[in-house]
Design a protein around this motif. Structure first.
Motif, short mmCIF file in Angstrom:
data_model
loop_
_atom_site.label_atom_id
_atom_site.label_comp_id
_atom_site.label_asym_id
_atom_site.label_seq_id
_atom_site.Cartn_x
_atom_site.Cartn_y
_atom_site.Cartn_z
N LYS A 13 0.87 -1.17 0.04
CA LYS A 13 0.11 0.01 0.00
C LYS A 13 0.86 1.10 -0.08
O LYS A 13 1.72 1.59 0.95
N SER A 15 0.88 5.41 0.03
CA SER A 15 -0.13 6.26 0.21
C SER A 15 0.25 7.69 -0.65
O SER A 15 1.44 7.59 -1.11
N GLY A 16 -0.58 8.50 -0.77
CA GLY A 16 -0.60 9.76 -1.49
C GLY A 16 0.85 10.46 -0.82
O GLY A 16 1.44 10.88 -1.44
N GLU A 17 0.79 10.49 0.21
CA GLU A 17 1.80 11.41 1.13
C GLU A 17 3.13 10.75 0.90
O GLU A 17 4.13 11.50 1.13
N ARG A 60 -8.53 14.45 -1.37
CA ARG A 60 -9.13 13.53 0.00
C ARG A 60 -10.38 13.76 0.47
O ARG A 60 -11.03 15.03 0.35
N ALA A 74 -17.26 13.92 -3.12
CA ALA A 74 -15.88 13.98 -2.81
C ALA A 74 -15.00 12.84 -2.83
O ALA A 74 -14.08 12.75 -3.10
N GLY A 135 -9.61 2.54 -5.26
CA GLY A 135 -9.96 2.21 -3.91
C GLY A 135 -10.71 0.84 -3.97
O GLY A 135 -10.60 0.08 -4.74
N GLY A 137 -13.98 1.13 -4.80
CA GLY A 137 -15.00 1.53 -5.68
C GLY A 137 -16.24 2.43 -4.96
O GLY A 137 -17.23 2.55 -5.34
N TYR A 140 -16.98 6.66 1.35
CA TYR A 140 -16.90 6.60 2.85
C TYR A 140 -15.94 5.27 3.24
O TYR A 140 -15.81 4.54 4.47
N PHE A 141 -15.06 4.85 2.32
CA PHE A 141 -14.09 3.87 2.50
C PHE A 141 -12.64 4.28 2.01
O PHE A 141 -12.80 5.55 1.86
N SER A 142 -11.72 3.74 2.58
CA SER A 142 -10.27 4.37 2.22
C SER A 142 -9.38 3.21 1.34
O SER A 142 -9.82 2.02 1.05
N ASP A 144 -6.64 2.06 2.51
CA ASP A 144 -5.99 1.24 3.28
C ASP A 144 -7.21 0.08 3.32
O ASP A 144 -6.74 -1.04 3.48
#
Ligand code: UDP
Length: 241
Positions: A13, A15-17, A60, A74, A135, A137, A140-142, A144
């Protein structure tokens, strides 16, 4: 004797960061090439690799919804951001000579395959790196949670969570110099102590299915391979012998 990797099939995984690197926004080409070279190194050891990319460097959902945007809209924008990162990673991996396929949880035929589990498994058997974008799809999920879900679906041996810190700490090491790093943690401790390394949905999915998680610093060269070889890096969450 050449040491054997500890794991045969992994989910990484990113992440964007991590992808933003030293830039203020977007994707750092330096970081993405460095990560691609490391993934290549891992695949040359015969390890099957699938990657789940985040999107926080671009968009985000929660941030936008706190500024008044409809949350589901969003979140869909956030999922589209992960596709952008997925394509950037595909480009960098292929430049490094690694065959890849992007599979998106949101259909986007012109740029990515749709997510098809059995097809993803076949790609990995053929030594292609599969990049899971979009993600889960669902809003409300992430990503991760997407990583935990895909890990279960493809029967990964471990979830490697690449971050910009050395592991899981009892407080934010960027803000608190006294922060203590954990070498090992149980899933329940992560949840009870509210350690925010991953959201609760992702952690509990791993807990229910006994999937070990290794949280480590992606900025340190060679860490992905170290984790795959079973060397001590970062923090181990869950049961891992
Ligand atoms: N997202 C979503 N459903 C998913 C995965 C992601 O709605 O299954 C959205 C959500 O808005 C999230 C954004 O996509 O904020 C980017 O993903 P994430 O925050 O997990 O990325 P990371 O923090 O890993 O960069």
């Amino acid at each position: 004797m050449v040491k054997k990797p500890r794991f045969k099939r992994i989910i990484l995984k990113i992440s964007g960061e991590v992808l933003v690197g030293e830039e203020e926004y977007g994707i750092s080409s330096r970081v993405i090439s460095a990560i691609s070279r490391e993934i290549k190194e891992v695949t040359t050891r015969g390890v099957q690799v699938a990657v789940v990319v985040g999107g926080g460097n671009l968009f985000r959902g929660v941030d936008a919804s706190s500024r008044g945007m409809d949350r589901a809209t969003a979140d869909y924008m956030g999922m589209l951001a992960t596709v952008i990162n997925g394509l950037a990673l595909q480009d960098a991996l292929e430049k490094a000579g690694v065959p890849t396929r992007v599979q998106s949880a949101i259909e986007m035929r012109q740029v990515a395959e749709p997510y098809i589990r059995r097809r993803a498994l076949r790609h990995m058997e053929k030594a292609r790196v599969v990049i899971f974008a979009g993600g889960t799809g669902n809003p409300y999920f992430s990503t991760d949670t997407a990583a935990s879900l895909r890990a279960m679906e493809i029967g990964a041996d471990v979830l490697l969570k690449a971050t910009k810190v050395d592991g899981v700490y009892d407080s934010d090491p960027m803000k608190n110099k006294e922060a203590l790093k954990f070498d090992r943690l149980s899933y329940i401790d992560v949840l009870k102590k509210n350690l925010r390394v991953m959201d609760a949905t992702a952690v509990s999915l791993c807990m229910d299915n006994h999937l070990p998680i290794i949280v480590f610093n992606a900025r340190k060269k060679g860490n992905i391979l170290r984790a795959v070889m079973g060397e001590k890096v970062g923090t181990i969450i869950g049961d891992m012998g």
